[in-house]
Structures are given as C-alpha cells and as structure tokens.
Design a protein around this motif. Structure first.
Motif, PDB file in Angstrom:
ATOM      1  N   ILE A 128       4.732   7.830  16.749  1.00  0.00           N
ATOM      2  CA  ILE A 128       4.475   7.064  15.523  1.00  0.00           C
ATOM      3  C   ILE A 128       5.779   6.839  14.758  1.00  0.00           C
ATOM      4  CG2 ILE A 128       3.242   7.055  13.325  1.00  0.00           C
ATOM      5  CD1 ILE A 128       1.060   8.683  14.714  1.00  0.00           C
ATOM      6  N   ARG A 130       8.643   6.669  16.037  1.00  0.00           N
ATOM      7  CA  ARG A 130       9.427   5.700  16.797  1.00  0.00           C
ATOM      8  C   ARG A 130       9.016   4.278  16.433  1.00  0.00           C
ATOM      9  NH1 ARG A 130      10.743   1.910  19.369  1.00  0.00           N
ATOM     10  NH2 ARG A 130      11.327   1.624  21.538  1.00  0.00           N
ATOM     11  N   ALA A 131       7.736   4.106  16.050  1.00  0.00           N
ATOM     12  CA  ALA A 131       7.241   2.769  15.777  1.00  0.00           C
ATOM     13  C   ALA A 131       7.574   2.291  14.374  1.00  0.00           C
ATOM     14  CB  ALA A 131       5.724   2.728  15.986  1.00  0.00           C
ATOM     15  N   MET A 132       7.993   3.216  13.477  1.00  0.00           N
ATOM     16  CA  MET A 132       8.264   2.830  12.099  1.00  0.00           C
ATOM     17  C   MET A 132       9.419   1.834  12.033  1.00  0.00           C
ATOM     18  SD  MET A 132       6.228   4.062  10.078  1.00  0.00           S
ATOM     19  CE  MET A 132       4.777   4.830  10.728  1.00  0.00           C
ATOM     20  N   PRO A 133       9.209   0.699  11.388  1.00  0.00           N
ATOM     21  CA  PRO A 133      10.338  -0.218  11.210  1.00  0.00           C
ATOM     22  C   PRO A 133      11.433   0.485  10.420  1.00  0.00           C
ATOM     23  CG  PRO A 133       8.281  -1.307  10.685  1.00  0.00           C
ATOM     24  CD  PRO A 133       7.963   0.136  10.879  1.00  0.00           C
ATOM     25  N   THR A 136      11.766   0.035   6.613  1.00  0.00           N
ATOM     26  CA  THR A 136      10.863   0.735   5.686  1.00  0.00           C
ATOM     27  C   THR A 136      11.414   2.117   5.371  1.00  0.00           C
ATOM     28  OG1 THR A 136       9.542   1.699   7.436  1.00  0.00           O
ATOM     29  CG2 THR A 136       8.813  -0.412   6.611  1.00  0.00           C
TER      30      THR A 136
ATOM     31  N   MET B 272       5.890  -2.696  19.250  1.00  0.00           N
ATOM     32  CA  MET B 272       6.594  -1.925  18.221  1.00  0.00           C
ATOM     33  C   MET B 272       7.876  -2.623  17.801  1.00  0.00           C
ATOM     34  SD  MET B 272       6.139   2.093  19.011  1.00  0.00           S
ATOM     35  CE  MET B 272       6.869   2.269  20.594  1.00  0.00           C
ATOM     36  N   THR B 319       3.597  -2.699   5.623  1.00  0.00           N
ATOM     37  CA  THR B 319       4.115  -2.806   6.999  1.00  0.00           C
ATOM     38  C   THR B 319       3.697  -1.592   7.821  1.00  0.00           C
ATOM     39  OG1 THR B 319       6.018  -3.913   6.050  1.00  0.00           O
ATOM     40  CG2 THR B 319       6.191  -3.236   8.343  1.00  0.00           C
ATOM     41  N   ILE B 320       3.810  -0.418   7.198  1.00  0.00           N
ATOM     42  CA  ILE B 320       3.437   0.801   7.927  1.00  0.00           C
ATOM     43  C   ILE B 320       1.961   0.752   8.313  1.00  0.00           C
ATOM     44  CG2 ILE B 320       3.140   3.298   7.671  1.00  0.00           C
ATOM     45  CD1 ILE B 320       5.761   3.291   6.072  1.00  0.00           C
ATOM     46  N   VAL B 323       1.730  -1.287  11.327  1.00  0.00           N
ATOM     47  CA  VAL B 323       2.163  -0.565  12.525  1.00  0.00           C
ATOM     48  C   VAL B 323       1.046   0.356  13.015  1.00  0.00           C
ATOM     49  CG1 VAL B 323       3.764   1.171  13.394  1.00  0.00           C
ATOM     50  CG2 VAL B 323       4.603  -0.676  11.969  1.00  0.00           C
ATOM     51  N   ILE B 324       0.416   1.038  12.055  1.00  0.00           N
ATOM     52  CA  ILE B 324      -0.645   1.975  12.449  1.00  0.00           C
ATOM     53  C   ILE B 324      -1.799   1.220  13.116  1.00  0.00           C
ATOM     54  CG2 ILE B 324      -2.325   3.649  11.571  1.00  0.00           C
ATOM     55  CD1 ILE B 324       0.344   4.783  11.175  1.00  0.00           C
ATOM     56  N   LEU B 327      -0.803   0.315  16.552  1.00  0.00           N
ATOM     57  CA  LEU B 327      -0.729   1.451  17.474  1.00  0.00           C
ATOM     58  C   LEU B 327      -2.097   2.077  17.724  1.00  0.00           C
ATOM     59  CD1 LEU B 327       2.381   3.630  16.620  1.00  0.00           C
ATOM     60  CD2 LEU B 327       1.969   2.225  18.615  1.00  0.00           C
TER      61      LEU B 327
END
Lengths: 293, 343, 351
Positions: A128, A130-133, A136, B272, B319-320, B323-324, B327
């Motif tokens: 997770i 790793r996926a964070m831009p 941000t 991602m 944004t987060i 992403v969640i 995923l």
C-alpha cells in the motif's frame, strides 16, 4: 539447427522483424536525435523550415563556423552551474543506495525467514505504501519540515527517498532471500553462528546478485525522482532533475533552450552507461517481482 | 526466528517507513482540516497635505501572532473538501439544477478543477495501462522470434524509454513533438495545417501524453512478458503441436494462459504508477489542457506564492482514497488467499 | 496400417551427432521400447518420429507416407511427455478434449469420445478439476487420456513414468501395457529404466551414443547381450564384467581362472556372468576371495568381491550370511559365462 517449434514461416518472420524494427526506432530515435541535436544551435534543433538542417547543421555552421558546437553544454554546466546539481545528485544517489540496501537487506531477510502472521501484514502495508503517490507524501512533509527547520537540506531528502524506496526494496529483497534455501543459514547456526553472523557471513555472500539488482533500482529511483527533490531542496542544493525543471522556464524565455537540451543529454548519460553494464540485472529485477506475482 | 530477532532485523526499515510514509499520511489528513490564515488587515490613516486617507494594510505583527498561536492555520473542518476547487458540492448542485441535459451537466462538471484532473487521471490510467500491456506483449512476441544474437542490443534500446527519468523522457519527446520540432513540423506539413500544435486542443494534448505513457512503460511489460515467454513449459507447447493446434491456437491456449498471472502483475504496477502521473504534465507543459490529481497537489504546493497546505492536503486525501479503491480488488484477493491458507 | 519405418535416420547438431544411422522397422501393433542411458539419442529419435525435431538425413515412413516434412499435427500420432505437458488453465475434461477441438472434430462426437477415453484411464470422477488439483498419477493418466482420445496410428511415450513414485510406477506400467493391448496401437516408448523396458516391450532397442546397440525381445537381450555395453546395462545388478586373457578355452584374470570354455578365440577378452547364475560354494569355486560387502535384499543376499579393479557380485540364498573380510568361495561354471572382445566390446560367438 533450429527446433521445429521455433521455426517461423517467412511472412510471420517478416512481420516480427518489421514490428521489432518499428519499436526499436520508436524507442531509440528520440534519444539519438536529442543527443545529435544537443551539439547544434537552437535554430537547427528546432528547424521549422527543414529538418535536414538539424542533420547537416546549416545554421550551426553559419553561427559558429563549425557543424558542431558545445555552446549548450558550456552554458548549462558553467553559466547555469549544472555541475553543482551533478555533485548533489551524486551525493544523494550514493547515500540513498547505501542506506536503502543496508536496512533493506536486514528487513528483507527477516521477512523471508519468519513465518509469523504479521510478516504478511507488513508486506501488505508495504504494498500500500508503494502505491502512495509521492506528491501526497511530500505535501505531508513540508509543514513539519519547515517547523523543524530541516527543509532544504540534502540529508532530509536522502532519508525521505530511502523511506519512499523502502517498500519496493523490502519486497524485492524478500523474494530474493526466499530463493536462498533455509538450510544454508540453519547449517551456519548449527555450526555456531548467531543469527546475525549467519546473515553476514553466509547469506550476504550468496546474495550479491540480488543486492546489486535491488541497488540498481534504488539508484534509478533516487536518480529519476522529480517530486521529492523538486519540493524538498533549496535552489542551491538542487539535484539534476529539479534543476533542469527549474531553469527550463528561464532559458526558454531567454532563447537558450539549448542549455536545457545539453543538460538533459548530460543527465541521460549515466543512465545509458548503467543500462549498458547492468542490462542483465535490470531485466532480472523487473521479472523478480513478477515471479512472486 | 524469534520475535525479538525479527524486530531487531526489521526495525530500521520499519521506523523509516512509519516516520516518512505512515506519519506524513496522518499529517496530511490533519492538515487538510485547516486553512491558511486570512490576511489580517488594519486600517491605517495616513495624512498628507491634501488630506487624510484610510488605507487597509497587511498587519505583519498580527499575522505573526496568528501564526504563532495556530501554526496549522485556521480550523476549517471538512470545508476544504467541499469548496469549489475540490469536491465542489455547491457548484455540482447548481450544475445539476441549471443544466438542460445530462451531457451539458457532464461537460460543466469537467470544468471544475478536481473533476477535470480526475477525468484525465482516470482516462490516462485506464487507457495507458491496457495499451502498455498489449504493446509489450507484441514486442515480446516479436523479439522472441528474432535470432538470439541481436536480442541483446534490442533489449538495450528497448529499456531506454523506461530507464530514463520521466521528466527528461517527456522533455525529449516534447522537443520533437513541439511545433518547431522534427515530428511536430513534419506533421504540420503532412496534414497541411500550420496551426496544428500540441497545445491546440485538449484531445491532442491528451493523446500526446498517453503516447508518452505507452512509450515510457511498454518496455516494462515487454521485459516481463519476454521473461515469461522463456519459461513457457516446452512439453505443453509440444503437446499442443502434436494435438494439432495451429500457431495461433498455441498462442491462444498455451502462451496466453501462461502469461496471465504476469498480466495481473503488470496491470497492478501500471495502475499504481499511472495513477500518480505528474512528470509528463510538467515536461510537456500541458497543464492548460490536462491536469492530474498529483499535478493539483504539486501546483498547490509549488504554484502559489505561499503553499496552500490545506488544499493540497484535501486533494492528497482524496487521491489516497482513489489509490485504495484502485488497490482494493488486489487487497481483497490477497486477503482471501491468506485466509484460505491459514484456516 | 500403422507400420513405422526408419531408414538410416541421422540427427546432427553442427559437429555433434545425436543419432547416427538409425534403421528399424516397427511392426503394426508392436510395443517397441527405446532403452538407453541419458543422452544416448533415444528421446531425439522419438522426437524425430513426432516431428518435433528435423531429420538431418534419412527417411521416416509412417505406413506408406514419407513424413519427414510433415508438421507434427499432420502425422497422426499422439505423445505422452515426461512432465505430461498438460494445459494448466484447462480442466481434465478440456485437456482431453483439446486434440478434438483443434482438429475440428464435430462437437456432437467430442463428448462421447472424451468420456470413453476418461473411462479407460479411470478419470471420470475428476473431469472438472484442474491439473494443479491432481496427484502425479492422476496427471499422468490425463496425459494418457489425451493421447488415446483421438485413436492415432502411433503412440509415442517419452519416459512417462519417471516422475511417479516407485509404487505408482508399477501399477501405471501395468495399466499402460493393458491399454496398449486393448487399443492395439503401435507404440514407441522411451525409457532409461530397464525394468520398464523388459516388462512392457515386445521388442527392445538398446541405444548408446546415438547408435543402436542391439534390437531384440527382452529375453534375447537379457540372455544374449550383443556387447559389453548391453551386458553392463541390462539386469539388476548388471552383468559382472572381468577383463582377462583367453587361451585354449581357459580364461585367466587376477584371482580368477575359468576352464572349459568352448571357444576358438584367444587373446584379450572380457568375461561376463550374471550374479544370479553364479553360486556360493564351500570348496572348489573359481573365486576364493575376501567378501567386500554383503547386502541383504530380502529375496536373496548379494555378496560382492573386488576382483582386479572390478566389483563382482554373486547372489546367494536369502538366509546366507557372511562377515565382511571373510574368505568365501563362489562357483562360476563355464556354462554361464559370456565372452566379449575387450577391444571392440563385441560378443564372441560359440561360447
């Protein structure tokens, strides 16, 4: 003598060759073109009238008397002080790679060798993370860093890059360690090593290929980063990529785009060398993650 | 391995990740609830020979005091999330009320900054990712068919677009596609349209950015697929030959199923990475026609005179969440696999 | 007619010759086993028959068709691979049906054919499982089922049992034998395991270094090995081979003398005899030497000596015991001996 299974009929063969050729041109031509063009003057590199000018260097000969000029490089390296950015990049990348690998091998080893429930959760958390831009995360750093007065310095950037890099490093080294049989460290421990000695004396020596591969990717991350370095460094401490971004605007206005072109080519150089020497490791690294799926 | 040893080994890595990844996310969440102080104004009377005037001036001392008292800014609750540059509830309601048709409403909605960015980010993510997978697959099939001796150089050149810094890669392409660059100028001449430029229309800008995206990431899927092709079980391939499968049927029934797990991996990585697209927008100076969520945050922090932390924080949180959501299928599947294994 | 004929078939990889001048007629309905150590060219020969490898020179005839230039799918053969080559993404049913599907067999017939094949290999309960959910033996049967579903003219089997455990190997071996008997399809079977070869084959082809060493029924090959290679490869334990000299019907080597051999040859020869043909005796044996090792096999005890450089085994009764180092005599009558020319390895006639 080819196996029958691999033999292709002629039309299919031609199709394959054609497709690969088109791809090769797409992949390589932009770089070759820019490399070639960086030794020309702007009027040739952006030759609206006739792109052959860029090949023959017509205006370059008119303006400088020779078909090639290093003016762009001189402007970028001397006038815009690109050399400073190069030194900063060197410091940042070397430190990031060394620190990432040091703590990453320890962590990856622990994850690979323990069967606890929480190792799974740590790996998922890492995925997770790793996926964070990155941007941000950066927006979370700025305010605290201003308050702590650590904004703008190289060490801050280095540790941030190490952290951002850590999830990937952990995953990768974890899967490399999994491929080393447990028997090896168990026999070392039976022979009288502590866990750490087993790790240092027995595992690390056979792990070099994995460490080198992971190190390459850490290097690429640090070298290629734009988000973190452009936001967390002062003008003076800038590394190459944010440096190029920041003087792009000014040189464009002053008709000195060639400075930026020269800087871009300079920054590509080390990457080319890297691929040249470490192609095998890069390929194996890209696939290491895939095998784990 | 005992718990103690385990933690001794993993501690540095864990601390760094908690401090610089987990904590900033919390900090962003907190930060998004505040808004920058309004400028404190004081009325100052200045008199000159022509009479007295009252002027409003920024009161530096008062600002300093305010910042001292509330360093995060003024508490705004979820106000930032709702305002016009984020989720824009009021504007949405107005559009819903006033628009003659759904199409118009949609177009208007896409003019709101967050939705505009979201639309590009999603379009970029979901167009580039499949294209990358397909392109990479065909390059891998092609390279696999050519003689071994020249595979090395081909792989070398193939890796370049991916290895090169995204910003630098996009600049390199930008300079070629720019109206004065070799491709841009040639296209203008070819199509006989001298006004054709990258910035002329959003569609064109989007296309160019996506072309860049595919160019940049296709090597990744190519390499993964290429490695996958080397491990196709030879027995199965030969079985298929003897069973009577044609060349295409062998690809369809043996090779593609073998590469399927790799496709999941590539798709995950690409989703991602593409979701946080930022560098090409900066490199192509494309912000006028295409912005992404990451770019909004970047712009809040960089573009304004003082960084808009609250606004950046709110966009970051949104944004987060994105992403969640992105995923979640993967996480759900992993979770189910894990449960099946342990029970 | 499913007669298979190989004429002077050769396979070369650059300078290296994998198979040299292989000529053989395989009769209709015959079960032929290619036997040899790894790297002897047996698999390459089979792959040439299948069409997976090109033939460098020579001809392969299937019935009255020369198939050298035909694609594997046009040769009307089926093949079972060592690691089965199942399609992991398909169920057992789909795996068995695959050859029918890609050969465009009318859909209406497919189901019956699949069910019949599945019944023969006893897989009807597992039809909707994926290969990953099957045991090794079941996977092997899927491969068999897929091979037989389409009544080909020739079956090719490339070490189909080598990935199974010892117990399963015995039962599957019997199943293959029975299946071939029922279907009456010409079968070529590759193995390095001589017991498989002996139990399954109508005829065995022993190969070494790309060349045929001997062709014959299992009995022929066991009783009359054509050369030292075959002698040393067939039998468990393999034939004892002792180098020595022959003169006037008497063989002498270090610590060993055997008289009364009916042969006209003389000079350097290799003498061979099987452990099970020799006997332990109290006195008057041709060998009287210290025991090197004794192994209890259950149905017998195996005594071994060191004679010259070679290890020589003699089979004794199952309750026979001796201590290591103890002097024990063994009787090796001339009648059980095989003689080979040491230089060429060839069998010397009229023993």
């Amino acid at each position: 003598m080819k196996n029958r299974a691999e033999r292709q009929p002629l039309p299919l063969m031609l199709l394959c060759w054609g497709f690969v050729l088109i791809w090769l041109i797409t992949a390589a031509f932009p770089f070759l073109w820019t490399l070639w063009g960086s030794f020309k003057v702007e009027a040739d590199f952006f030759s609206y009238a006739d792109w052959m000018n860029a090949v023959t260097g017509t205006r370059t000969i008119q303006q400088t008397g020779s078909a090639f000029t290093g003016a762009g490089y001189e402007g970028a390296w001397v006038e815009q002080r690109f050399w400073l950015a190069v030194i900063n990049t060197a410091i940042v990348t070397v430190c990031v790679v060394v620190i990432s690998l040091t703590i990453g091998t320890l962590g990856g080893y622990a994850l690979a060798r323990s069967g606890f429930r929480y190792t799974f959760w740590i790996l998922i958390a890492a995925l997770i993370f790793r996926a964070m831009p990155h941007v941000t995360l950066v927006s979370g750093y700025l305010l605290p860093f201003f308050q702590l007065n650590i904004w703008g310095y190289l060490p801050t950037t280095i540790i941030v890059l190490v952290a951002i890099n850590q999830p990937f490093t952990l995953w990768m080294l974890h899967s490399f360690f999994l491929s080393i049989p447990k028997d090896l460290d168990e026999s070392a421990m039976v022979d009288g090593c502590t866990r750490f000695q087993a790790f240092r004396l027995v595992i690390i020596p056979v792990m070099w290929p994995g460490v080198v591969t992971t190190g390459l990717f850490s290097f690429l991350l640090a070298y290629n980063d734009f988000t973190v370095t452009s936001m967390l460094l002062t003008q003076e401490n800038q590394t190459m990529v944010p440096k190029i971004a920041s003087f792009l605007g000014t040189v464009q206005a002053e008709n000195k785009v060639m400075y930026a072109v020269a800087a871009v080519v300079s920054a590509m150089g080390p990457l080319f060398v890297l691929v040249l020497f470490f192609q095998r490791q890069i390929v194996s690294g890209l696939t290491a993650g895939a095998v784990k799926g | 391995m005992r718990h103690r040893t385990f933690f001794a080994f993993i501690l540095p890595s864990l601390v760094v990740m908690l401090l610089f990844i987990a904590l900033p996310i919390l900090s962003v969440a907190y930060q998004s609830l505040f808004i920058e102080h309004e400028q404190a104004m004081t009325a100052v009377e200045t008199c000159d020979p022509f009479g007295c005037k009252t002027e409003l001036r920024v009161d530096a001392a008062a600002m300093e005091a305010l910042r001292e008292a509330e360093p995060m800014g003024k508490f705004n609750g979820l106000g930032t999330y709702a305002n016009s540059s984020h989720l824009a509830f009021d504007e949405l309601a107005a559009i819903w009320r006033d628009s003659p048709s759904l199409g118009v409403a949609f177009t208007r909605m896409l003019n709101l900054p967050l939705y505009k960015a979201l639309s590009f980010t999603l379009a970029y993510t979901f167009i580039v990712t499949p294209l990358v997978i397909i392109t990479g697959f065909f390059i891998a099939l092609g390279v696999n068919a050519i003689p071994g001796l020249i595979k090395g150089p081909v792989i070398f050149f193939s890796l370049l677009p991916m290895i090169v810094t995204p910003l630098i890669g996009s600049l390199v392409l930008f300079w070629m596609i720019d109206s004065n660059g070799i491709l841009g100028a040639s296209l203008q001449r070819l199509l006989g349209d001298p006004s054709l430029t990258l910035k002329a229309s959003p569609t064109l800008t989007w296309t160019v950015l996506m072309v860049y995206g595919v160019w940049h990431s296709a090597p990744f899927s190519f390499i993964v697929y290429y490695a996958g092709l080397q491990s196709v079980p030879k027995d199965t391939l030969e079985s298929a030959m003897i069973d009577g499968a044609s060349r295409w049927e062998r690809v369809r029934y043996v090779i593609i199923p073998h590469l399927l797990p790799l496709t999941t991996f590539i798709a995950l990585m690409q989703l991602m990475d593409n979701f946080r697209v930022l560098e090409p927008i900066v490199g192509f100076s494309a912000a006028a026609n295409a912005t992404s969520l990451s770019y909004l945050i970047y712009n809040d922090l960089r573009g304004a005179e003082t960084p808009l932390f609250g606004s950046a924080g709110a966009t970051s949180m949104l944004t987060i969440c994105g992403v969640i959501i992105l995923l979640s299928p993967v996480l759900l599947r992993t979770w189910r696999d894990f449960n099946r294994k342990t029970h | 007619m499913a007669q298979l004929r190989l004429v002077n078939v050769t396979k070369a990889y650059g300078d290296y010759v994998g198979v040299r001048g292989f000529s053989l007629d395989i009769k209709d309905q015959e079960f032929l086993v290619l036997l040899g150590p790894s790297g002897c060219g047996k698999s390459t020969t089979m792959r040439m028959i299948a069409g997976l490898e090109d033939v460098t020179s020579g001809e392969i005839w299937l019935g009255d068709r020369m198939v050298n230039n035909l694609e594997p799918k046009d040769r009307d053969i089926s093949m079972v691979f060592q690691s089965y080559g199942l399609y992991p993404n398909m169920t057992v049913y789909e795996n068995i049906r695959f050859p029918l599907k890609v050969r465009r067999v009318p859909a209406a017939q497919q189901h019956d054919m699949v069910m019949r094949a599945a019944q023969m290999v006893e897989l009807t309960e597992y039809l909707d499982r994926r290969p990953a959910a099957l045991s090794g033996g079941q996977r092997q049967r899927v491969a068999l089922g897929r091979a037989i579903v389409r009544k080909p003219t020739v079956f090719l089997m490339d070490e189909p049992l080598s990935n199974l455990d010892a117990k399963l190997r015995v039962s599957t071996r019997a199943q293959i034998k029975n299946l071939q008997h029922t279907l009456k399809t010409t079968t070529v079977y590759v193995t390095h395991d001589q017991i498989e070869a002996m139990t399954l084959a109508d005829r065995v082809v022993v190969m070494n270094r790309g060349e045929i060493q001997q062709v014959g029924t299992p009995t022929d090959i066991y009783d009359m090995p054509a050369n030292t290679f075959v002698a040393g490869f067939i039998g468990s334990p393999a034939m004892n081979l002792i180098e020595g000299t022959l003169a006037n019907g008497s063989f002498t080597a270090e610590g060993l003398r055997i008289d009364g051999l009916t042969t006209a040859h003389s000079g350097n020869v290799t003498l061979g005899f099987r452990a099970e043909d020799a006997t332990i005796t109290r006195q008057g044996g041709q060998i009287a030497a210290p025991v090197y090792s004794i192994e209890l096999l259950g149905e017998a005890s195996m005594i071994s000596y060191r004679i010259g450089g070679a290890l020589v085994s003699v089979k004794a009764a199952k309750d026979y015991r001796a201590a290591i180092g103890e002097i024990v005599e063994a009787s090796i009558p001339a009648g059980i001996c095989h003689l080979f020319d040491t230089a060429s390895g060839k069998r010397l006639g009229a023993a």
